[in-house]
Each structure stands twice: as C-alpha cells, then as structure tokens.
Write a protein that holds these residues in place. Structure first.
Motif, PDB file in Angstrom:
ATOM      1  N   LEU A   1       0.828  -1.201   0.000  1.00  0.00           N
ATOM      2  CA  LEU A   1       0.000   0.000   0.000  1.00  0.00           C
ATOM      3  C   LEU A   1       0.867   1.259   0.000  1.00  0.00           C
ATOM      4  N   TYR A   2       1.923   1.261   0.761  1.00  0.00           N
ATOM      5  CA  TYR A   2       2.813   2.424   0.784  1.00  0.00           C
ATOM      6  C   TYR A   2       3.515   2.589  -0.559  1.00  0.00           C
ATOM      7  N   LYS A   3       3.906   1.486  -1.173  1.00  0.00           N
ATOM      8  CA  LYS A   3       4.518   1.560  -2.506  1.00  0.00           C
ATOM      9  C   LYS A   3       3.522   2.121  -3.518  1.00  0.00           C
ATOM     10  N   ASP A   4       2.267   1.690  -3.424  1.00  0.00           N
ATOM     11  CA  ASP A   4       1.240   2.176  -4.350  1.00  0.00           C
ATOM     12  C   ASP A   4       0.968   3.662  -4.135  1.00  0.00           C
ATOM     13  N   LEU A   5       1.002   4.091  -2.881  1.00  0.00           N
ATOM     14  CA  LEU A   5       0.788   5.508  -2.598  1.00  0.00           C
ATOM     15  C   LEU A   5       1.917   6.346  -3.193  1.00  0.00           C
ATOM     16  N   LEU A   6       3.142   5.847  -3.124  1.00  0.00           N
ATOM     17  CA  LEU A   6       4.263   6.553  -3.754  1.00  0.00           C
ATOM     18  C   LEU A   6       4.047   6.663  -5.263  1.00  0.00           C
ATOM     19  N   SER A   7       3.605   5.580  -5.889  1.00  0.00           N
ATOM     20  CA  SER A   7       3.333   5.611  -7.332  1.00  0.00           C
ATOM     21  C   SER A   7       2.266   6.631  -7.676  1.00  0.00           C
ATOM     22  N   LEU A   8       1.311   6.808  -6.773  1.00  0.00           N
ATOM     23  CA  LEU A   8       0.204   7.738  -7.008  1.00  0.00           C
ATOM     24  C   LEU A   8       0.669   9.194  -7.034  1.00  0.00           C
ATOM     25  N   VAL A   9       1.648   9.540  -6.184  1.00  0.00           N
ATOM     26  CA  VAL A   9       2.008  10.957  -6.019  1.00  0.00           C
ATOM     27  C   VAL A   9       3.408  11.299  -6.506  1.00  0.00           C
ATOM     28  N   LYS A  10       4.166  10.328  -6.988  1.00  0.00           N
ATOM     29  CA  LYS A  10       5.594  10.541  -7.264  1.00  0.00           C
ATOM     30  C   LYS A  10       5.862  11.648  -8.282  1.00  0.00           C
ATOM     31  N   ASP A  11       4.916  11.914  -9.172  1.00  0.00           N
ATOM     32  CA  ASP A  11       5.127  12.949 -10.179  1.00  0.00           C
ATOM     33  C   ASP A  11       4.551  14.300  -9.762  1.00  0.00           C
ATOM     34  N   LYS A  12       4.059  14.392  -8.536  1.00  0.00           N
ATOM     35  CA  LYS A  12       3.489  15.629  -8.017  1.00  0.00           C
ATOM     36  C   LYS A  12       4.416  16.225  -6.961  1.00  0.00           C
ATOM     37  N   SER A  13       4.191  17.477  -6.628  1.00  0.00           N
ATOM     38  CA  SER A  13       4.865  18.085  -5.490  1.00  0.00           C
ATOM     39  C   SER A  13       4.096  17.669  -4.235  1.00  0.00           C
ATOM     40  N   TYR A  14       4.780  17.028  -3.289  1.00  0.00           N
ATOM     41  CA  TYR A  14       4.073  16.516  -2.116  1.00  0.00           C
ATOM     42  C   TYR A  14       4.953  16.593  -0.869  1.00  0.00           C
ATOM     43  N   HIS A  15       4.309  16.504   0.276  1.00  0.00           N
ATOM     44  CA  HIS A  15       5.005  16.429   1.556  1.00  0.00           C
ATOM     45  C   HIS A  15       4.150  15.583   2.500  1.00  0.00           C
ATOM     46  N   ILE A  16       4.795  15.011   3.521  1.00  0.00           N
ATOM     47  CA  ILE A  16       4.124  14.044   4.389  1.00  0.00           C
ATOM     48  C   ILE A  16       4.262  14.452   5.847  1.00  0.00           C
ATOM     49  N   ILE A  17       3.162  14.368   6.580  1.00  0.00           N
ATOM     50  CA  ILE A  17       3.190  14.446   8.033  1.00  0.00           C
ATOM     51  C   ILE A  17       2.503  13.190   8.553  1.00  0.00           C
ATOM     52  N   THR A  18       3.139  12.500   9.497  1.00  0.00           N
ATOM     53  CA  THR A  18       2.583  11.237   9.966  1.00  0.00           C
ATOM     54  C   THR A  18       2.803  11.043  11.460  1.00  0.00           C
ATOM     55  N   THR A  19       1.837  10.408  12.086  1.00  0.00           N
ATOM     56  CA  THR A  19       1.988  10.009  13.483  1.00  0.00           C
ATOM     57  C   THR A  19       2.470   8.568  13.584  1.00  0.00           C
ATOM     58  N   ASN A  20       2.631   7.897  12.462  1.00  0.00           N
ATOM     59  CA  ASN A  20       3.120   6.517  12.465  1.00  0.00           C
ATOM     60  C   ASN A  20       4.616   6.497  12.763  1.00  0.00           C
ATOM     61  N   VAL A  21       5.077   5.395  13.343  1.00  0.00           N
ATOM     62  CA  VAL A  21       6.447   5.359  13.860  1.00  0.00           C
ATOM     63  C   VAL A  21       7.256   4.166  13.358  1.00  0.00           C
ATOM     64  N   GLU A  22       6.732   3.466  12.330  1.00  0.00           N
ATOM     65  CA  GLU A  22       7.409   2.249  11.876  1.00  0.00           C
ATOM     66  C   GLU A  22       8.138   2.421  10.549  1.00  0.00           C
ATOM     67  N   SER A  23       8.269   3.654  10.079  1.00  0.00           N
ATOM     68  CA  SER A  23       9.114   4.007   8.919  1.00  0.00           C
ATOM     69  C   SER A  23       8.677   3.384   7.600  1.00  0.00           C
ATOM     70  N   GLN A  24       7.398   3.106   7.426  1.00  0.00           N
ATOM     71  CA  GLN A  24       6.941   2.521   6.176  1.00  0.00           C
ATOM     72  C   GLN A  24       7.098   3.482   4.991  1.00  0.00           C
ATOM     73  N   PHE A  25       6.942   4.767   5.226  1.00  0.00           N
ATOM     74  CA  PHE A  25       7.136   5.723   4.130  1.00  0.00           C
ATOM     75  C   PHE A  25       8.571   5.653   3.620  1.00  0.00           C
ATOM     76  N   GLU A  26       9.520   5.673   4.536  1.00  0.00           N
ATOM     77  CA  GLU A  26      10.931   5.602   4.156  1.00  0.00           C
ATOM     78  C   GLU A  26      11.232   4.291   3.439  1.00  0.00           C
ATOM     79  N   LYS A  27      10.733   3.189   3.961  1.00  0.00           N
ATOM     80  CA  LYS A  27      10.989   1.885   3.356  1.00  0.00           C
ATOM     81  C   LYS A  27      10.414   1.792   1.944  1.00  0.00           C
ATOM     82  N   ALA A  28       9.286   2.453   1.720  1.00  0.00           N
ATOM     83  CA  ALA A  28       8.634   2.399   0.406  1.00  0.00           C
ATOM     84  C   ALA A  28       9.337   3.259  -0.636  1.00  0.00           C
TER      85      ALA A  28
END
Length: 284
Positions: A93-120
């Motif tokens: 799901l995190y990989k798919d979310l990256l594919s969705l926004v990778k060509d746009k200007s984006y930024h992330i704020i998260t309360t999650n603590v398991e680094s899935q965004f970084e891993k993806a």
C-alpha cells in the motif's frame, strides 16, 4: 462498484491531477490498511508467550502494560520494535501511494512510527514523523537531546528472550546520566525532539507557509480522534481557509467533517488499498 464510488474516484482523480501541491497526512489507519495489524493473527504469531503469561491481547495495549521488571519491559519492546520496524518490509500500500504521487509536489506528516514511508522509497526530506520512530532510543528523562539507533541492540535483546525476559546485561542505560533509556515515542513529557526532528518540522512548515492560496489537495489516511490536533483538525482548518484547497479523507470509522467543508471534501470509507489501486488504474 457503485456509481457513487465511481463518481468519488473520478472527482479525486481530477483533484489530484490538477493540484499544485499534495499534503499527505497519515495515521495508524494507513498502516492497519497495509496489513500492519497490532492484534489478531500478527499478535498471536509473535506474542503468544506474552499473552499466556500476562494476559495481553494486542501489541498496542502491551506497550502500556506495567511490567514488574526491566527485563520484561524490554523483552516486550524489543520484540515489538523488531516485528514492526526491522523485520517488516515496505508494504504494498505504501509503494502504491508513492506511485500515485511521485510525479506531483508533495510532503508528508505522519503520526506513524514504523518508517513505512521511508521503506517504500519516499525521500526522507519529505517526511515529518511527529511522534517519533521505533528505531531510536533516548534518555527516559530527556537529560540530553541525542537519539540512538537501536537495531543491533534490539536484535541482541530478541535473541536472548526467555520466558518473556531479556538478559539483564542488555538493559540500556543513558550514556550521559546513567539512568534508564526509553523508546523515542511521544508517550509522556520527556519525548526528545532532536535536531533532525526540528529540521523535518521546519521543512513541513515551510511547505505549509507557501500554499495558503495554492491549489492544494490534502490526502488524509486513517486519522481518527486519538491525536486529532496533529493532522485531522489542522487539515480541516487549512481546507476551510483556502478556497482552492480540497480534503480527500480515507477513513472507514470517522469520515465525517465540519459542514463548512462538506463541498470541499471527498470521503472514502472503503478499503484504502482498493481505493488507491482504483485511482492508479483509472488515470494516474
């Protein structure tokens, strides 16, 4: 799928495609949707011994259990961190979310603590982890603001767990004051915000400062009412104040929002993975 769902997919697609900036806000519901459940089968698989000995029912409540010894306390945390941070690869799901926004200007704020965004594969400079990160320890009393990467120690702890206890010599102590260490999570008033935390906060604030009247899409994933003041309420306020902003909310339990934003909100209560997949297949 229903026409109502189709129309929401079409509207979300248009909003994302036409946006000048995307702000992603992610809560626990995103990781749950990705399969990182803290209860059920995953808990049974990894914590059956803790369940039997202490009557624990899920990993979240286990992290608040009043263990009587430091050996038990760190046995729970070592396995918790290992299972959710170090053993777990990037979820699809995190990989798919990256594919969705990778060509746009984006930024992330998260309360999650398991680094899935970084891993993806999301760039670190675009991620603001407000509540900390499982991969770091800090002084339990915050006597100084340095964090300590813990992977080697956590692996060593896990390898010594016996009867829900770690080896006593592995109990970590602060290298400055000699007292207890803790996981770098915002669960009390001693949470350490180090230099990198403030840099991430500034990067996020700089983006927010630039987009007051820009065509912005706020993508909010799985944010409930545990800490609504971090993502949910600020997103709603920014959407209300910016005539060009829109909120796309993914939340099966709490899709509702203020009536003032009703015409500027697209809400999905459906499975997040399914929605992201449909958005990709239908045009992005």
């Amino acid at each position: 799928m229903s026409q109502d769902y189709q129309s929401r997919i079409a509207k979300a697609l248009t909003l994302i495609e036409e946006s000048e900036q995307i702000i992603i806000g992610a809560g626990a519901g995103l990781s749950t949707a990705a399969g990182l459940n803290y209860g059920g089968q995953r808990f049974e698989e990894h914590f059956s011994d803790f369940k039997e000995k202490f009557g624990l029912t899920d990993m979240y409540s286990a992290s608040f259990y009043p263990f009587r010894t430091k050996e038990e306390f760190w046995a729970q945390w070592a396995r918790h961190i290992d299972v959710n941070r170090f053993r777990e690869p990037a979820r699809q799901l995190y990989k798919d979310l990256l594919s969705l926004v990778k060509d746009k200007s984006y930024h992330i704020i998260t309360t999650n603590v398991e680094s899935q965004f970084e891993k993806a594969g999301f760039p670190n400079q675009k991620i603001f982890e407000v509540q900390g990160n499982y991969a770091y320890l800090q002084c339990a009393k915050a006597c100084h603001d340095q964090l300590y990467y813990n992977e080697t120690l956590i692996k060593d702890m896990v390898n010594t767990i016996h009867e829900c206890r770690i080896a006593s010599e592995l109990i970590p102590h602060c290298p400055v004051c000699g007292q207890d260490m803790d996981v770098n999570l915002r669960h009390n008033n001693y949470f350490v915000q180090d230099e990198k935390w403030y840099e991430a906060q500034q990067a996020y604030d700089d983006v927010i400062e630039r987009i007051h009247q820009a065509k912005v899409v706020f993508l909010e994933f799985g944010v409930g009412y545990n800490t609504p003041g971090i993502i949910r309420y600020p997103f709603e306020q920014m959407v209300y104040k910016n005539k060009n902003a829109t909120l796309i909310r993914f939340n099966k339990d709490h899709p509702e929002g203020p009536k003032e934003n009703e015409e500027k909100t697209v809400a999905f209560t459906e499975d997040i993975s399914m929605v992201i997949d449909d958005l990709q297949r239908n045009g992005i």
